[in-house]
Design a protein around this motif. Structure first.
Motif, PDB file in Angstrom:
ATOM      1  N   THR A 141     -91.697 -44.598 -29.456  1.00  0.00           N
ATOM      2  CA  THR A 141     -91.718 -45.473 -28.279  1.00  0.00           C
ATOM      3  C   THR A 141     -92.009 -46.934 -28.598  1.00  0.00           C
ATOM      4  N   VAL A 142     -92.717 -47.201 -29.687  1.00  0.00           N
ATOM      5  CA  VAL A 142     -93.054 -48.586 -30.053  1.00  0.00           C
ATOM      6  C   VAL A 142     -92.223 -48.964 -31.270  1.00  0.00           C
ATOM      7  N   ALA A 143     -91.149 -49.703 -31.033  1.00  0.00           N
ATOM      8  CA  ALA A 143     -90.167 -49.950 -32.092  1.00  0.00           C
ATOM      9  C   ALA A 143     -90.537 -51.106 -33.004  1.00  0.00           C
ATOM     10  N   CYS A 144     -91.111 -52.160 -32.449  1.00  0.00           N
ATOM     11  CA  CYS A 144     -91.348 -53.385 -33.223  1.00  0.00           C
ATOM     12  C   CYS A 144     -92.843 -53.635 -33.345  1.00  0.00           C
ATOM     13  N   ASP A 145     -93.440 -53.069 -34.370  1.00  0.00           N
ATOM     14  CA  ASP A 145     -94.883 -53.204 -34.533  1.00  0.00           C
ATOM     15  C   ASP A 145     -95.247 -52.953 -35.989  1.00  0.00           C
ATOM     16  N   ARG A 146     -96.103 -53.798 -36.540  1.00  0.00           N
ATOM     17  CA  ARG A 146     -96.497 -53.650 -37.939  1.00  0.00           C
ATOM     18  C   ARG A 146     -97.379 -52.425 -38.174  1.00  0.00           C
TER      19      ARG A 146
END
Length: 411
Positions: free
Chosen positions: A131-136
């Protein structure tokens, strides 16, 4: 807080502290709609209940907070979970409900792993990654998922997770290196026959130097204390400094940390990369910082590689000395010390170090070697430098520290 502000204003009034002129340009709204703010406030309240429940050991409430966060994250609009730099600065994602819920779930994973509830931890980690595509944090999530799957005896799925995480564009530095190491360990034949392209890089041995010291204490968990070469009590870092200054090759002007590298980064890029702009402090730990300055940054790095770093340093020092700047402590280091670092480290290595900090400051600002040693070889100014990570008798390198060492020694 009020006393601190008053004290700072007095220092500014008397010229003790000097701030640069900032260029403020507000081009985005943090909350696009009123409903975004309300959802964010709801998420903050859940996070507060989660923290209080953990402090008071109310595990039933902790579980309810985790379940609520998981359910709400799954139904969040895709537009919020896929914030990209092209739409909004990535830093703004911190002020979204989905970011807060993902923080709660990340903490929930630790709670479940502590209780060996690996099935629940795996479910949450899969939810986060889907669900969280863009995260370090995707690197941490992928690593924990791979480890938990192995705990459950699902080695093939653990390997597939590690392989996917190792090529995820949002996974960097220590997390990426840890995933690559897991792939190599789990992918032995017959599970995998093809050797990954990064195998030689990851498998390289890290050179070690053993230093004998007379310990004062041998207690597990206690800070190591030794009798130094001068007979005085010292820590393991000071013992290493004494060794390198004497038996280790006569290294002079030893430095007990790498704060100078951060000072050099800020001085060499003082105005060029926007150190004086309002967004420096909020964007420096995001991808937006480098992407919005890529051409200028690469131009500066090329000048450093071409041997112009010392000239750039002197110019920046003379122009901005005393001006408050993130990463620079004017009173702690002299221009002479910093020039020595530049001369001995060399343009190519220095540019490589600074490029990591410019491109991905958040990932690479930790795990740097403890010591920066240098020495001049002749009167004409030729010199060399050595970066050393110091470990006590029972300490081990972290994945981030391994990533730094291998990157610095890779040719």
């Amino acid at each position: 807080m009020a006393k601190f502000v008053d004290s700072l204003m007095v220092k500014v009034e008397f010229g003790i502290v000097k701030f640069p002129d900032y260029v403020c340009s507000i081009s985005h709204r943090i909350f696009q709609e009123r409903n975004d703010l309300l959802e964010y406030e709801d998420a903050i309240r859940v996070a507060q209940v989660m923290d209080e429940s953990l402090d008071n050991n109310k595990m039933d409430l902790v579980t309810r907070c985790i379940d609520l966060s998981e359910n709400r994250l799954c139904i969040m609009p895709k537009r919020e979970n896929a914030i990209t730099p092209e739409r909004l600065p990535s830093f703004f994602s911190r002020f979204s409900a989905s970011w807060v819920y993902s923080k709660i779930l990340t903490l929930g994973v630790s709670v479940y792993e502590r209780d060996r509830r690996y099935e629940d931890a795996v479910r949450i980690l899969k939810t986060l990654l889907s669900t969280v595509a863009c995260d370090r944090r995707r690197g941490y999530w992928a690593l924990r998922l791979s480890i938990d799957l192995e705990h459950m005896g699902r080695s093939n799925e653990s390997l597939s997770t590690a392989e996917g995480g190792a090529i995820d564009p949002w996974v960097h530095a220590g997390s990426k290196f840890a995933l690559q190491r897991r792939v190599l360990r789990l992918s032995k034949p017959p599970r995998r026959w093809k050797v990954p392209s990064y195998a030689d890089y990851v498998k390289r041995n890290i050179r070690e130097v053993s230093i004998e010291g007379r310990p004062l204490n041998c207690e597990t968990g206690a800070k190591n204390v030794f009798y130094g070469y001068d007979g005085e009590l010292c820590g393991v870092e000071q013992l290493a400094l004494q060794y390198y200054a004497d038996e280790g090759g006569g290294w002079q002007d030893c430095l007990l940390d790498l704060v100078k590298i951060f000072s050099l980064r800020s001085l060499l890029f003082f105005t060029t990369l926007g150190t004086l702009q309002y967004d420096f402090f909020v964007l420096v730990q995001t991808d937006d910082f480098y992407k919005s300055r890529e051409n200028i940054a690469e131009s500066q790095l090329k000048r450093i590689r071409d041997g112009m770093a010392e000239e750039m340093l002197i110019s920046s020092w003379e122009l901005h000395q005393g001006t408050s700047c993130q990463g620079v402590n004017w009173a702690r280091y002299s221009l002479t010390d910093l020039r020595a670092v530049v001369a001995c480290v060399g343009g190519h290595r220095l540019a490589s170090l600074l490029r990591h900090l410019a491109v991905d400051y958040r990932s690479w600002s930790s795990g740097m070697p403890d010591l920066l040693l240098w020495r001049f070889l002749d009167e004409r100014g030729g010199g060399e430098a050595k970066l050393v990570e110091v470990k006590g008798p029972r300490d081990q390198l972290s994945e981030q520290q391994r990533a730094w060492i291998l990157d610095l020694t890779w040719k």
